[in-house]
Design a protein around this motif. Structure first.
Motif, mmCIF file in Angstrom:
data_model
loop_
_atom_site.group_PDB
_atom_site.id
_atom_site.type_symbol
_atom_site.label_atom_id
_atom_site.label_comp_id
_atom_site.label_asym_id
_atom_site.label_seq_id
_atom_site.Cartn_x
_atom_site.Cartn_y
_atom_site.Cartn_z
ATOM 1 N N SER A 95 -69.337 -25.757 -15.464
ATOM 2 C CA SER A 95 -68.682 -24.511 -15.072
ATOM 3 C C SER A 95 -68.236 -23.681 -16.262
ATOM 4 N N THR A 96 -68.493 -22.375 -16.211
ATOM 5 C CA THR A 96 -67.972 -21.463 -17.218
ATOM 6 C C THR A 96 -66.510 -21.120 -16.949
ATOM 7 N N THR A 97 -66.014 -21.467 -15.779
ATOM 8 C CA THR A 97 -64.626 -21.181 -15.426
ATOM 9 C C THR A 97 -63.681 -22.258 -15.931
ATOM 10 N N TYR A 98 -64.150 -23.521 -15.939
ATOM 11 C CA TYR A 98 -63.265 -24.643 -16.263
ATOM 12 C C TYR A 98 -63.765 -25.470 -17.446
ATOM 13 N N SER A 99 -64.554 -24.845 -18.340
ATOM 14 C CA SER A 99 -65.039 -25.548 -19.520
ATOM 15 C C SER A 99 -64.670 -24.748 -20.765
ATOM 16 N N LEU A 100 -64.790 -25.394 -21.920
ATOM 17 C CA LEU A 100 -64.623 -24.733 -23.205
ATOM 18 C C LEU A 100 -65.991 -24.597 -23.872
ATOM 19 N N TYR A 147 -67.140 -13.752 -13.243
ATOM 20 C CA TYR A 147 -68.369 -13.337 -13.906
ATOM 21 C C TYR A 147 -68.086 -12.689 -15.255
ATOM 22 N N ALA A 148 -66.954 -12.011 -15.385
ATOM 23 C CA ALA A 148 -66.565 -11.488 -16.696
ATOM 24 C C ALA A 148 -66.296 -12.644 -17.655
ATOM 25 N N MET A 149 -65.632 -13.690 -17.168
ATOM 26 C CA MET A 149 -65.412 -14.888 -17.970
ATOM 27 C C MET A 149 -66.736 -15.528 -18.365
ATOM 28 N N ALA A 150 -67.684 -15.546 -17.419
ATOM 29 C CA ALA A 150 -68.986 -16.162 -17.689
ATOM 30 C C ALA A 150 -69.743 -15.406 -18.769
ATOM 31 N N GLN A 151 -69.671 -14.078 -18.764
ATOM 32 C CA GLN A 151 -70.336 -13.294 -19.806
ATOM 33 C C GLN A 151 -69.790 -13.657 -21.192
ATOM 34 N N ASP A 152 -68.477 -13.726 -21.288
ATOM 35 C CA ASP A 152 -67.845 -14.079 -22.553
ATOM 36 C C ASP A 152 -68.236 -15.496 -22.971
ATOM 37 N N PHE A 153 -68.246 -16.418 -22.005
ATOM 38 C CA PHE A 153 -68.616 -17.812 -22.263
ATOM 39 C C PHE A 153 -70.050 -17.892 -22.795
ATOM 40 N N MET A 154 -70.971 -17.159 -22.148
ATOM 41 C CA MET A 154 -72.375 -17.213 -22.550
ATOM 42 C C MET A 154 -72.567 -16.699 -23.969
ATOM 43 N N GLN A 155 -71.883 -15.619 -24.329
ATOM 44 C CA GLN A 155 -72.000 -15.096 -25.687
ATOM 45 C C GLN A 155 -71.520 -16.127 -26.708
ATOM 46 N N ALA A 156 -70.459 -16.856 -26.350
ATOM 47 C CA ALA A 156 -69.930 -17.868 -27.266
ATOM 48 C C ALA A 156 -70.886 -19.044 -27.423
ATOM 49 N N VAL A 157 -71.352 -19.641 -26.312
ATOM 50 C CA VAL A 157 -72.209 -20.826 -26.430
ATOM 51 C C VAL A 157 -73.566 -20.474 -27.001
ATOM 52 N N ASP A 158 -74.088 -19.305 -26.645
ATOM 53 C CA ASP A 158 -75.385 -18.902 -27.174
ATOM 54 C C ASP A 158 -75.317 -18.786 -28.696
ATOM 55 N N ALA A 159 -74.225 -18.228 -29.207
ATOM 56 C CA ALA A 159 -74.039 -18.131 -30.656
ATOM 57 C C ALA A 159 -73.854 -19.509 -31.283
ATOM 58 N N PRO A 192 -62.667 -11.700 -24.804
ATOM 59 C CA PRO A 192 -61.467 -11.532 -23.980
ATOM 60 C C PRO A 192 -60.949 -12.825 -23.370
ATOM 61 N N TYR A 193 -61.802 -13.836 -23.239
ATOM 62 C CA TYR A 193 -61.390 -15.099 -22.614
ATOM 63 C C TYR A 193 -61.552 -16.304 -23.533
ATOM 64 N N HIS A 194 -62.471 -16.229 -24.486
ATOM 65 C CA HIS A 194 -62.767 -17.388 -25.323
ATOM 66 C C HIS A 194 -62.838 -16.987 -26.793
ATOM 67 N N ALA A 195 -62.416 -17.911 -27.640
ATOM 68 C CA ALA A 195 -62.533 -17.738 -29.080
ATOM 69 C C ALA A 195 -63.002 -19.053 -29.679
ATOM 70 N N THR A 196 -63.966 -18.969 -30.595
ATOM 71 C CA THR A 196 -64.445 -20.171 -31.268
ATOM 72 C C THR A 196 -64.968 -19.783 -32.644
ATOM 73 N N LEU A 197 -64.574 -20.536 -33.662
ATOM 74 C CA LEU A 197 -64.988 -20.227 -35.020
ATOM 75 C C LEU A 197 -66.408 -20.703 -35.302
ATOM 76 N N GLY A 198 -66.704 -21.982 -34.953
ATOM 77 C CA GLY A 198 -68.006 -22.517 -35.290
ATOM 78 C C GLY A 198 -68.128 -22.746 -36.782
#
Length: 445
Positions: A95-100, A147-159, A192-198
């Motif tokens: 889930s993009t709602t309940y995962s990091l 779905y807004a959360m999912a968009q942000d999540f996808m940009q983070a994991v894809d990167a 807006p929902y997730h931050a990750t340095l990588g």
């Protein structure tokens, strides 16, 4: 190259009918026994299926012990199956709602390595009563926000999956250089929902990243699928609605600058197979006799976001007023709308509706000899309704074995389905192009 059919096993441990766990022909193993899942996956692999798929739930069942529950966590289970299979793809729900993003990216990169490139991620924007409370939230996000959360999540994991390309691993023992750190780049995603340095601490897997799978059918879900999905699971009870969905999604994909063939669309099919029509019909009759209205009502309530249907008479024809406004449902809007439309269009009673949903929860159900099942699959495939099917056997192992041993050879004889695997990765099985990982990482403001 001739267009080829795709078959994916949607694995529910004893079968997709809600009463399969009680049927004497279903698998005898416990739902927590690895061998149950391994045997089913191996049956599908022997028939050349593209992948095996595991769904997930983030809350305990609310059906009062009337249904088998306690399924294993998908990514852990698929990692075990990676060692017990050789070629079949392995698709898990998260889930993009309940995962990091960082955790999920590590898990699926690991699965892709362990399986030598067979990983797929079923992307869900999950919602269920009590789910948020299980994750320490006092309120749950609404449909649009998920779905807004999912968009942000996808940009983070894809990167993250691009942050450590496989080419960076040199492993030069004599020279003392393990990796080219000029190729390993931070992500610094700040959404807006997730931050990750990588960067991610696992190199990219054989596929670069897992195959993106998605199943949303609402307007938000279709827009999301057109942008991200490579495989789409969908539910249709009739060919005409499947054709409309297929055409709409392919058009949206092209409008996003992608090719129509970059997305594989797989409706679900739950087939009861017998040597005669009467024998096949008895499969669903036996299963229906083992279910209960209480279980069906609980399942229906969950589908409509917790709505209470217990006051609706079981044997009166359903009215529009018996359902909540599907547009206001915070669970799966598209599935809720489809169920309400089915009941009103066909003049079903609540009892009849529950029986229709017991078999496959709004997916296509078919009963008949192997030739009939193959005919339906071919018809949908050649008439613009599907690129293949999410196969949902009503009973595991019995009906899965019949499908693999009797339906698949018919599809192979008709030149529709592979007779052997020609690739090693899940991307190759689905006919998808390679993932590009040489582009610079996007920076999130």
């Amino acid at each position: 190259m001739t267009r080829q059919l795709h078959l994916n096993l949607f694995l529910m441990p004893r079968g997709h009918h809600e009463s399969a766990w009680r049927h004497p022909g279903s698998a005898p193993e416990s739902l927590t026994d690895l061998q149950l899942y391994a045997k089913a996956a191996q049956i599908a692999e022997s028939a050349g299926f593209d992948a095996v798929f595991l769904a997930d739930a983030l809350v305990a069942p609310t059906t009062g012990g009337l249904v088998a529950s306690g399924h294993l966590e998908p990514i852990t289970l698929l990692s075990a199956l990676a060692a017990l299979t050789r070629r079949i793809g392995l698709i898990g729900t998260a889930s993009t709602t309940y995962s990091l993003p960082y955790t999920l990216a590590r898990q699926f990169a690991t699965l892709d390595h362990l399986s030598q490139g067979r990983a797929g991620w079923n992307i869900v924007t999950s919602w269920a009563p009590q789910a948020g409370q299980n994750y320490g939230r006092t309120t749950d996000a609404g449909h649009a926000e998920r779905y807004a959360m999912a968009q942000d999540f996808m940009q983070a994991v894809d990167a993250l999956w691009r942050s450590w390309p496989a080419a960076a691993v040199i492993d030069d023992r004599a020279g003392g250089i393990y990796a080219d750190h000029d190729l390993i780049r931070p992500v610094d995603h700040r959404g807006p929902y997730h931050a990750t340095l990588g960067p991610l601490n696992v190199p990219a897997g054989p596929q670069g990243r897992p195959v993106y799978v998605q199943a949303g059918q609402s307007e938000d879900g279709r827009a999301f699928a057109a942008e991200w999905a490579e495989v789409i699971f969908t539910a249709h009870l009739a060919k005409n609605t499947a054709q409309a969905f297929y055409g709409d999604l392919k058009s949206r994909v092209v409008a996003k600058g992608r090719r129509a063939e970059d997305v594989v669309i797989l409706p679900g099919i739950s087939a009861a197979i017998g040597s005669t029509q009467a024998e096949a019909d008895r499969v669903f009759q036996e299963l229906d006799a083992l279910t209960s209205p209480e279980l069906g009502l609980a399942r229906l309530s969950a589908r409509f976001g917790g709505y209470d249907f217990t006051s609706v008479p079981l044997d009166r024809v359903l009215r529009a007023s018996d359902f909540p406004d599907p547009a206001a449902v915070e669970a799966s809007k598209s599935r809720a709308m489809g169920i309400a439309d089915l009941a009103l269009r066909e003049g079903l009673t609540m009892r009849k509706l529950l029986q229709r949903l017991a078999g496959a929860r709004g997916h296509l159900t078919v009963a008949g000899p192997p030739e009939k099942i193959a005919d339906v699959i071919e018809d949908w495939f050649v008439s613009g309704a599907a690129d293949g099917f999410n196969v949902m056997p009503p009973i595991i192992y019995e009906q899965l074995e019949l499908f693999a041993e009797q339906v698949v050879p018919l599809l192979q004889k008709r030149g529709l389905f592979r007779t052997r695997y020609t690739g090693r990765t899940l991307r190759e099985h689905f006919g998808l192009g390679p993932v590009g990982h040489s582009e610079p990482l996007a920076r999130s403001a």
